[in-house]
Enzyme design. Structure first.
Site, short mmCIF file in Angstrom:
data_model
loop_
_atom_site.label_atom_id
_atom_site.label_comp_id
_atom_site.label_asym_id
_atom_site.label_seq_id
_atom_site.Cartn_x
_atom_site.Cartn_y
_atom_site.Cartn_z
N CYS A 163 0.80 -1.23 0.00
CA CYS A 163 0.00 0.00 0.00
C CYS A 163 0.83 1.28 0.00
O CYS A 163 0.29 2.38 -0.02
CB CYS A 163 -0.95 -0.01 1.19
N HIS A 298 -2.38 7.70 6.71
CA HIS A 298 -2.63 6.44 6.02
C HIS A 298 -4.01 5.93 6.38
O HIS A 298 -4.69 5.37 5.53
CB HIS A 298 -1.54 5.42 6.38
N LYS A 328 -9.25 8.21 3.13
CA LYS A 328 -9.75 6.85 2.84
C LYS A 328 -11.16 6.63 3.39
O LYS A 328 -11.85 5.71 2.95
CB LYS A 328 -8.80 5.80 3.40
N HIS A 333 -9.69 2.12 0.23
CA HIS A 333 -8.24 1.91 0.16
C HIS A 333 -7.87 1.28 -1.18
O HIS A 333 -8.14 0.11 -1.42
CB HIS A 333 -7.81 1.02 1.32
N PHE A 390 1.57 3.43 4.31
CA PHE A 390 2.21 2.28 4.95
C PHE A 390 1.63 0.99 4.39
O PHE A 390 0.48 0.96 3.95
CB PHE A 390 2.01 2.32 6.47
N PHE A 392 1.71 -3.71 4.20
CA PHE A 392 2.07 -5.00 4.76
C PHE A 392 3.55 -5.29 4.52
O PHE A 392 4.12 -4.87 3.52
CB PHE A 392 1.23 -6.11 4.13
#
Length: 406
Positions: A163, A298, A328, A333, A390, A392
């Site tokens: 992301c 984020h 968002k 997202h 940010f 995974f």
């Protein structure tokens, strides 16, 4: 080092298919989240998404579009807009080794990966797969499908960092400019939206499932009753240009990118540590001599991630926290496209003097108390803005953009 500025914007998103539509949605705090029959029919628990409301049929030459997934299509349309917005003629960027492109996606194309495998198992085998699945499905499809038709001769590659993808693409473009390797870099990305991608996140419990009957309320960053993110698609591209090059041609300059941070948590595959975000924001702010007026967080609407980022913001800014909102909550997202889209949202707020709201906060999470979280559209002159992305694997990116000053 040379200085990098942004001179053109292009976007296709759940809240609009061009700069003007997106600006209106941001001002109005309008949700782009809708019910998805596709997700429901697939057997998923989450039935909401932030879809692009655009029929792309016929918008791109068929000889070009045959190589493209939706991610590449969205990025291509965004790049057309960005080029026009920057006032660049074909002669200014085509076949020019000083003009490059860095664009990616977070997930490639699961739709065409699945299609290729299913077709191969069918009675026609390879004939059913066809010759175009590779460029649609490959991880670097977005950069490949833009660099070729736009005749890019400079750098040409994709970054894929979940992301944070397109924020890293912008940051890397800035570094190319600063080092004097390129005069212009088109930077951003795209992400397709389909059940084949969404089911992977639903299976790990990351998506919102409680608000299927009220889609526009499903993405609710910082609300105490949030239950996961709403998956979205779309694309965005920006023109990153060397300052003197932009001034010489009389380009409109949205902002200078004065800070870029990129760090790794090195802690957990899925759960953010927060510590990596602290280092990332501090890295991006190093040498920036103006206060951050606005921070586009984020903020995905996940129970853990939202408050981890807020704790990081508290550590970085102390009692001088900037105004914060999470767009968002409106858009959902868009994974690899989120970084560039949110950079564009931040630039539009900077350009037009307002802060878009974090919508759907009915009961503020107690861990967000005391921070300046903006819940209504607020007119305010801004000078310096920050955007966090940010992902995974503990990957982090932060961009700091400022109105141009001498």
């Amino acid at each position: 080092m040379k200085r990098a500025v942004i001179t053109g914007l292009g976007i296709v998103s759940s809240i609009g298919n061009n700069q003007q539509e997106v600006l209106a949605s941001l001002r109005e705090g309008r949700s782009g989240i809708t019910f998805s029959q596709e997700l429901k029919d697939s057997g998923m628990r989450s039935h909401v998404w932030g879809n692009v409301k655009l029929d792309t049929t016929g918008l791109i030459d068929r000889k070009v579009v045959r190589f493209m997934s939706d991610a590449s299509i969205y990025a291509f349309l965004s790049m057309e807009q960005a080029i026009a917005d920057a006032g660049l003629s074909p002669e200014a960027y085509q076949n020019n080794p000083r003009v490059g492109l860095i664009a990616g996606s977070g997930g490639g194309s699961p739709r065409f990966q699945v299609f290729g495998a299913d077709a191969m198992r069918g009675p026609r085998g390879l004939k059913a797969v066809g010759p175009y699945v590779v460029t649609k499905a490959m991880a670097s499809g977005v950069s490949a499908c833009l660099a070729t038709p736009f005749k890019i001769h400079g750098v040409n590659y994709s970054i894929s960092s979940a992301c944070a993808t397109s924020a890293h693409c912008i940051g890397n473009a800035v570094e190319q400019i600063q080092l004097g390797k390129q005069d212009i870099v088109f930077a951003g990305g795209g992400e397709e939206l389909c059940w084949e991608m969404a089911c992977e996140f639903d299976a790990m419990g990351a998506l919102s499932t409680k608000y299927n009957d009220t889609p526009e309320k499903a993405s609710r960053t910082y609300d105490a009753h949030r239950d996961g993110f709403v998956i979205a698609g779309g694309g965005g591209m920006v023109v990153v240009e060397e300052l003197e090059h932009a001034l010489a041609r009389g380009a409109h300059i949205y902002a200078e990118i004065v800070g870029y941070g990129a760090t790794s948590d090195g802690a957990d595959m899925v759960a953010p540590s927060g510590e990596g975000a602290v280092r990332c924001m501090k890295m991006a702010m190093h040498g920036v001599d103006t206060p951050i007026d606005y921070l586009n967080s984020h903020g995905t609407s996940t129970p853990v991630g939202d408050v981890k980022e807020l704790a990081a913001i508290r550590e970085v800014f102390g009692d001088k926290s900037p105004a914060i909102s999470a767009t968002k909550a409106m858009t959902g997202h868009s994974l690899g496209a989120a970084g560039v889209q949110e950079a564009i949202y931040s630039l539009l707020m900077l350009e037009h003097g307002f802060i878009a709201p974090s919508i759907n906060i009915e009961e503020l999470d107690e861990q967000a108390a005391g921070l300046n979280i903006v819940t209504e559209t607020t007119d305010r002159e801004l000078t310096t803005v920050m955007s966090n992305s940010f992902g995974f694997g503990g990957t982090n990116a932060t961009l700091v953009m400022r109105k141009l000053k001498d």
